[in-house]
Design a protein around this motif. Structure first.
Motif, PDB file in Angstrom:
ATOM      1  N   ILE A 259       0.812  -1.154   0.105  1.00 45.13           N
ATOM      2  CA  ILE A 259       0.146   0.191  -0.083  1.00 45.13           C
ATOM      3  C   ILE A 259       0.946   1.333   0.063  1.00 45.13           C
TER       4      ILE A 259
ATOM      5  N   ALA B 255      -6.620  -9.151   0.704  1.00 39.41           N
ATOM      6  CA  ALA B 255      -7.431  -8.235   0.254  1.00 39.41           C
ATOM      7  C   ALA B 255      -6.567  -7.312  -0.345  1.00 39.41           C
ATOM      8  N   THR B 256      -5.386  -6.907   0.158  1.00 44.51           N
ATOM      9  CA  THR B 256      -4.552  -5.908  -0.382  1.00 44.51           C
ATOM     10  C   THR B 256      -3.908  -6.356  -1.711  1.00 44.51           C
TER      11      THR B 256
ATOM     12  N   ARG C 182      -5.415  -8.604  -3.804  1.00 44.06           N
ATOM     13  CA  ARG C 182      -6.491  -8.389  -4.774  1.00 44.06           C
ATOM     14  C   ARG C 182      -7.192  -7.355  -5.181  1.00 44.06           C
ATOM     15  N   THR C 183      -6.445  -6.284  -4.521  1.00 39.33           N
ATOM     16  CA  THR C 183      -7.081  -4.867  -4.821  1.00 39.33           C
ATOM     17  C   THR C 183      -5.975  -3.777  -5.671  1.00 39.33           C
ATOM     18  N   VAL C 184      -4.752  -3.966  -5.154  1.00 40.90           N
ATOM     19  CA  VAL C 184      -3.664  -3.128  -5.580  1.00 40.90           C
ATOM     20  C   VAL C 184      -3.659  -3.369  -7.330  1.00 40.90           C
ATOM     21  N   ALA C 185      -2.838  -2.438  -8.019  1.00 40.35           N
ATOM     22  CA  ALA C 185      -2.591  -2.603  -9.247  1.00 40.35           C
ATOM     23  C   ALA C 185      -1.970  -3.747  -9.546  1.00 40.35           C
TER      24      ALA C 185
END
Length: 202
Positions: free
Chosen positions: A57, A94-95, A97-100
């Motif tokens: 992140i 979750a990270t 799955r969601t970062v570029a």
């Protein structure tokens, strides 16, 4: 042989499920990783997983970890420590799955991609879980397909042909010996993508 957030989920589900058998024992009296007892090892594992999410992140511009530490309440029971590990793994998953998909972030083993962080998370869960399991007299039985993918991605130069993938992963991380194969003391995984040049700190 891509390592995915689903593999991390599977590793956590397997390890936490097996360790739950020992949730009624005194984890402060059972050995874990190195000089840590089982309770402290669980705390360390949770911190590792959350710190990886933090790196993905924050993506610090200098080679460093994000400056925080995740710790458990000192009164946490073994069941609550397993909850901590599960939550920490969920945060990392979750990270991922969601970062570029092209994100890269610092790790001492090199600037890792999402697959590298997923693989590192899996190794942390599986080997620290094994350390705890040995101290608590529990036998882990993780999914062999997950172990195979983690080995291929994180230890690409290790030849483990014909060896059970879980045993091979334990050997690759210096948790067991394999007849006719050298010691893996001082082992290191590969966090950088496999098509990058080999990483060197020199």
């Amino acid at each position: 042989m891509t390592v995915t957030p689903g593999d991390l989920d599977a590793a956590i589900t397997s390890v936490v499920g097996e360790l739950r058998q020992a949730s009624g024992r005194d984890w402060s009296a059972a050995s874990g990783t190195g000089d840590l007892n089982a309770w402290r090892t669980a705390e360390h594992l949770g911190d590792c997983l959350i710190s990886y999410a933090g790196l993905l992140i924050a993506r610090p511009s200098t080679p460093r970890f994000v400056c925080f530490e995740s710790v458990a309440d000192q009164a946490a029971t073994p069941s609550e420590m397993l909850e901590f590990v599960t939550v920490a793994g969920g945060i990392l998953g979750a990270t991922l799955r969601t970062v570029a998909p092209d994100v890269r972030a610092y790790h001492p083993s090199g600037r890792a991609d999402l697959e590298g962080f997923a693989g590192m998370g899996c190794v942390e869960v599986l080997v620290h879980g094994e350390d705890m399991a040995r101290g608590l007299q529990v036998t882990l039985d993780p999914p062999r397909d997950v172990c195979s993918r983690v080995l291929a991605r994180m230890f690409p130069d290790v030849d483990v042909t014909g060896v059970d993938p879980w045993t091979a992963l334990l050997w690759a991380t210096d948790r067991t010996e394999l007849r006719g194969r050298p010691s893996r003391a001082g082992w290191q995984w590969r966090g950088t993508p496999l098509d990058d040049p080999p990483f060197s700190e020199a």
